[in-house]
Scaffold this motif. Structure first.
Motif, PDB file in Angstrom:
ATOM      1  N   CYS A  69       4.491  89.241   5.418  1.00  0.00           N
ATOM      2  CA  CYS A  69       4.617  89.673   6.322  1.00  0.00           C
ATOM      3  C   CYS A  69       4.728  90.751   7.462  1.00  0.00           C
ATOM      4  O   CYS A  69       3.981  90.830   8.303  1.00  0.00           O
ATOM      5  CB  CYS A  69       6.197  89.134   6.755  1.00  0.00           C
ATOM      6  N   PHE A  70       5.149  92.356   6.452  1.00  0.00           N
ATOM      7  CA  PHE A  70       4.937  93.654   6.695  1.00  0.00           C
ATOM      8  C   PHE A  70       3.075  93.570   7.402  1.00  0.00           C
ATOM      9  O   PHE A  70       3.228  93.756   8.219  1.00  0.00           O
ATOM     10  CB  PHE A  70       4.893  94.082   5.970  1.00  0.00           C
ATOM     11  N   VAL A  71       2.576  92.875   6.788  1.00  0.00           N
ATOM     12  CA  VAL A  71       0.836  93.407   7.110  1.00  0.00           C
ATOM     13  C   VAL A  71       0.929  92.581   8.100  1.00  0.00           C
ATOM     14  O   VAL A  71       0.198  93.069   9.357  1.00  0.00           O
ATOM     15  CB  VAL A  71       0.285  92.889   6.054  1.00  0.00           C
ATOM     16  N   VAL A  72       1.263  91.237   8.583  1.00  0.00           N
ATOM     17  CA  VAL A  72       0.673  90.291   9.274  1.00  0.00           C
ATOM     18  C   VAL A  72       1.439  91.477  10.640  1.00  0.00           C
ATOM     19  O   VAL A  72       0.690  91.490  11.755  1.00  0.00           O
ATOM     20  CB  VAL A  72       1.629  89.002   9.392  1.00  0.00           C
ATOM     21  N   ILE A  73       2.678  91.874  10.566  1.00  0.00           N
ATOM     22  CA  ILE A  73       3.076  92.604  11.644  1.00  0.00           C
ATOM     23  C   ILE A  73       2.837  93.477  11.775  1.00  0.00           C
ATOM     24  O   ILE A  73       2.063  94.434  13.432  1.00  0.00           O
ATOM     25  CB  ILE A  73       4.668  92.343  11.938  1.00  0.00           C
ATOM     26  N   LEU A  74       2.452  94.477  11.021  1.00  0.00           N
ATOM     27  CA  LEU A  74       1.550  95.810  11.691  1.00  0.00           C
ATOM     28  C   LEU A  74       0.158  95.492  12.141  1.00  0.00           C
ATOM     29  O   LEU A  74      -0.238  96.057  12.909  1.00  0.00           O
ATOM     30  CB  LEU A  74       1.274  96.765   9.620  1.00  0.00           C
ATOM     31  N   ILE A  75      -0.632  94.465  11.786  1.00  0.00           N
ATOM     32  CA  ILE A  75      -1.864  94.138  12.423  1.00  0.00           C
ATOM     33  C   ILE A  75      -1.403  93.955  13.794  1.00  0.00           C
ATOM     34  O   ILE A  75      -2.309  94.263  15.440  1.00  0.00           O
ATOM     35  CB  ILE A  75      -2.528  92.686  11.342  1.00  0.00           C
ATOM     36  N   LEU A 135       7.098  95.770  15.491  1.00  0.00           N
ATOM     37  CA  LEU A 135       7.681  96.522  14.486  1.00  0.00           C
ATOM     38  C   LEU A 135       9.256  95.886  13.967  1.00  0.00           C
ATOM     39  O   LEU A 135       8.878  95.400  12.449  1.00  0.00           O
ATOM     40  CB  LEU A 135       7.849  98.296  14.692  1.00  0.00           C
ATOM     41  N   PRO A 136      10.186  96.090  14.696  1.00  0.00           N
ATOM     42  CA  PRO A 136      11.042  95.311  14.205  1.00  0.00           C
ATOM     43  C   PRO A 136      11.075  93.452  13.742  1.00  0.00           C
ATOM     44  O   PRO A 136      12.026  92.801  12.687  1.00  0.00           O
ATOM     45  CB  PRO A 136      12.625  95.053  15.446  1.00  0.00           C
ATOM     46  N   PHE A 137       9.779  93.101  14.645  1.00  0.00           N
ATOM     47  CA  PHE A 137       9.836  91.316  13.725  1.00  0.00           C
ATOM     48  C   PHE A 137       9.243  91.733  12.620  1.00  0.00           C
ATOM     49  O   PHE A 137       9.570  90.575  11.271  1.00  0.00           O
ATOM     50  CB  PHE A 137       8.839  90.693  14.320  1.00  0.00           C
ATOM     51  N   ALA A 138       8.960  92.430  12.350  1.00  0.00           N
ATOM     52  CA  ALA A 138       8.371  92.849  10.520  1.00  0.00           C
ATOM     53  C   ALA A 138       9.752  92.436   9.881  1.00  0.00           C
ATOM     54  O   ALA A 138       9.505  91.880   8.434  1.00  0.00           O
ATOM     55  CB  ALA A 138       7.534  94.054  10.036  1.00  0.00           C
ATOM     56  N   SER A 188       9.952  88.913   7.567  1.00  0.00           N
ATOM     57  CA  SER A 188      10.431  89.152   5.886  1.00  0.00           C
ATOM     58  C   SER A 188      11.511  89.186   5.305  1.00  0.00           C
ATOM     59  O   SER A 188      12.395  88.528   4.246  1.00  0.00           O
ATOM     60  CB  SER A 188       9.966  91.199   5.721  1.00  0.00           C
ATOM     61  N   GLY A 189      12.370  89.041   6.007  1.00  0.00           N
ATOM     62  CA  GLY A 189      14.284  88.629   5.565  1.00  0.00           C
ATOM     63  C   GLY A 189      13.939  87.314   5.670  1.00  0.00           C
ATOM     64  O   GLY A 189      15.223  87.128   4.991  1.00  0.00           O
ATOM     65  N   ILE A 190      13.509  87.056   6.790  1.00  0.00           N
ATOM     66  CA  ILE A 190      13.715  85.169   6.638  1.00  0.00           C
ATOM     67  C   ILE A 190      13.077  84.566   5.351  1.00  0.00           C
ATOM     68  O   ILE A 190      13.526  83.761   4.417  1.00  0.00           O
ATOM     69  CB  ILE A 190      13.070  84.733   8.096  1.00  0.00           C
ATOM     70  N   THR A 191      11.769  85.106   4.725  1.00  0.00           N
ATOM     71  CA  THR A 191      11.005  85.308   3.783  1.00  0.00           C
ATOM     72  C   THR A 191      12.165  84.883   2.853  1.00  0.00           C
ATOM     73  O   THR A 191      11.993  84.285   2.215  1.00  0.00           O
ATOM     74  CB  THR A 191       9.501  86.115   4.120  1.00  0.00           C
ATOM     75  N   PHE A 192      12.479  86.394   2.837  1.00  0.00           N
ATOM     76  CA  PHE A 192      13.397  86.864   1.658  1.00  0.00           C
ATOM     77  C   PHE A 192      14.144  85.824   1.470  1.00  0.00           C
ATOM     78  O   PHE A 192      14.749  85.368   0.139  1.00  0.00           O
ATOM     79  CB  PHE A 192      13.586  88.440   1.430  1.00  0.00           C
ATOM     80  N   ALA A 249      19.031  89.319   2.587  1.00  0.00           N
ATOM     81  CA  ALA A 249      18.037  89.099   3.137  1.00  0.00           C
ATOM     82  C   ALA A 249      18.704  88.420   4.748  1.00  0.00           C
ATOM     83  O   ALA A 249      18.520  88.617   5.987  1.00  0.00           O
ATOM     84  CB  ALA A 249      17.759  87.621   3.150  1.00  0.00           C
ATOM     85  N   ILE A 250      20.019  88.140   4.812  1.00  0.00           N
ATOM     86  CA  ILE A 250      20.918  87.449   5.831  1.00  0.00           C
ATOM     87  C   ILE A 250      21.037  89.107   6.870  1.00  0.00           C
ATOM     88  O   ILE A 250      20.885  88.903   7.789  1.00  0.00           O
ATOM     89  CB  ILE A 250      22.285  86.892   6.003  1.00  0.00           C
ATOM     90  N   THR A 251      21.632  90.210   6.033  1.00  0.00           N
ATOM     91  CA  THR A 251      21.766  91.403   6.479  1.00  0.00           C
ATOM     92  C   THR A 251      20.630  92.155   7.482  1.00  0.00           C
ATOM     93  O   THR A 251      20.536  92.491   8.747  1.00  0.00           O
ATOM     94  CB  THR A 251      22.280  92.062   5.680  1.00  0.00           C
ATOM     95  N   ALA A 252      19.077  91.747   6.631  1.00  0.00           N
ATOM     96  CA  ALA A 252      18.345  92.948   7.130  1.00  0.00           C
ATOM     97  C   ALA A 252      17.799  91.489   8.072  1.00  0.00           C
ATOM     98  O   ALA A 252      17.882  91.944   9.673  1.00  0.00           O
ATOM     99  CB  ALA A 252      16.956  91.913   5.755  1.00  0.00           C
ATOM    100  N   ILE A 253      18.119  90.242   9.106  1.00  0.00           N
ATOM    101  CA  ILE A 253      17.851  89.072   9.952  1.00  0.00           C
ATOM    102  C   ILE A 253      19.075  89.630  10.371  1.00  0.00           C
ATOM    103  O   ILE A 253      18.457  90.050  12.115  1.00  0.00           O
ATOM    104  CB  ILE A 253      18.116  88.150   9.272  1.00  0.00           C
ATOM    105  N   ILE A 254      19.672  89.660  10.671  1.00  0.00           N
ATOM    106  CA  ILE A 254      20.991  90.004  11.404  1.00  0.00           C
ATOM    107  C   ILE A 254      20.319  91.236  12.352  1.00  0.00           C
ATOM    108  O   ILE A 254      20.357  91.998  13.487  1.00  0.00           O
ATOM    109  CB  ILE A 254      22.507  90.196  11.074  1.00  0.00           C
ATOM    110  N   TRP A 255      20.256  92.973  11.048  1.00  0.00           N
ATOM    111  CA  TRP A 255      20.265  93.941  12.001  1.00  0.00           C
ATOM    112  C   TRP A 255      18.479  94.400  12.535  1.00  0.00           C
ATOM    113  O   TRP A 255      18.470  94.530  13.675  1.00  0.00           O
ATOM    114  CB  TRP A 255      20.204  94.419  10.922  1.00  0.00           C
ATOM    115  N   SER A 256      17.832  93.306  12.228  1.00  0.00           N
ATOM    116  CA  SER A 256      16.713  93.306  13.114  1.00  0.00           C
ATOM    117  C   SER A 256      16.785  92.275  14.067  1.00  0.00           C
ATOM    118  O   SER A 256      15.699  92.725  15.172  1.00  0.00           O
ATOM    119  CB  SER A 256      15.356  92.767  12.340  1.00  0.00           C
ATOM    120  N   LEU A 257      17.867  92.231  13.981  1.00  0.00           N
ATOM    121  CA  LEU A 257      17.557  91.422  15.642  1.00  0.00           C
ATOM    122  C   LEU A 257      18.078  91.828  16.587  1.00  0.00           C
ATOM    123  O   LEU A 257      17.974  91.989  17.469  1.00  0.00           O
ATOM    124  CB  LEU A 257      18.696  89.504  15.168  1.00  0.00           C
ATOM    125  N   ALA A 258      19.283  92.404  15.815  1.00  0.00           N
ATOM    126  CA  ALA A 258      19.800  93.417  17.289  1.00  0.00           C
ATOM    127  C   ALA A 258      19.229  94.707  16.937  1.00  0.00           C
ATOM    128  O   ALA A 258      18.869  94.868  18.651  1.00  0.00           O
ATOM    129  CB  ALA A 258      21.273  94.161  16.123  1.00  0.00           C
TER     130      ALA A 258
END
Length: 192
Positions: A97-103, A120-123, A127-131, A147-156
């Motif tokens: 996920c990180f590599v695809v978003i980086l590309i 970048l935050p979409f990485a 990743s959070g959704i995948t995890f 994982a939920i924390t990563a999703i919430i804060w990346s959305l923020a």
């Protein structure tokens, strides 16, 4: 019907030996890792004694299996290996996920697209959704919460970037409240 002590001792001895050998450890090395003597490990493997529940728990954590797995007739080495495979699949998927978003980000940057950094935050989001998916399938509830924390804060962060940080504090407070609100839900959802 429950197992008899002799059967539990025999299963534990066989499983401890198999797990120790699968890791390439001597009795002395395992004893050192568990803060016991090699004689204690020898007695466990020779069906002379079985450790107390606290030690069983330490052994289960060391080998990444459950206490039930340690005393059962199941193939604990295969269970332990399956958990390793689960971790590798999860971490590989998150890395992809990180590599695809980086590309995508680099492609947008090269194309001269304005605000390409928003990708970048979409990485973290993907990743959070995948995890989250893998955590729900294979891991303990703390990983679901992470994982939920990563999703919430990346959305923020995505919302803040799209709004040019106009409502920075409001978004932070709302995200924090939502994040903390998930913890009691997870305790209820994962209650036995």
């Amino acid at each position: 019907m429950g197992m008899k002590e002799e059967e539990i001792r025999s299963n534990f001895a066989k499983n401890l030996y198999s797990l120790r050998k699968s890791r390439g450890l001597s009795q002395a090395q395992l004893a050192d890792a568990l803060s016991y003597t090699y004689k204690a490990v020898s007695k466990w493997e020779n069906k002379e004694t079985i450790p107390d529940i606290t030690t069983l728990n330490s052994i289960s954590e060391f080998f990444d299996v459950s206490v039930d797995d340690l005393i059962s007739t199941r193939n604990v080495v295969r269970i332990s290996n399956r958990k390793k495979i689960h971790r590798r699949i999860s971490m590989s998927s998150v890395a992809i996920c990180f590599v695809v978003i980086l590309i995508v980000y680099l492609s947008l940057l090269i194309a001269g697209i304005d605000k390409s950094y928003i990708a970048l935050p979409f990485a973290f989001l993907t990743s959070g959704i995948t995890f989250l998916v893998f955590s729900c399938l294979w891991f303990k509830k703390i990983y679901v919460f992470i994982a939920i924390t990563a999703i919430i804060w990346s959305l923020a962060i995505i919302v803040m970037l799209l709004m040019n940080f106009n409502y920075f504090w409001v978004i932070l407070i709302i995200s924090g409240v939502i994040n903390l609100g998930f913890y009691p839900f997870l305790r209820i959802f994962y209650a036995n």
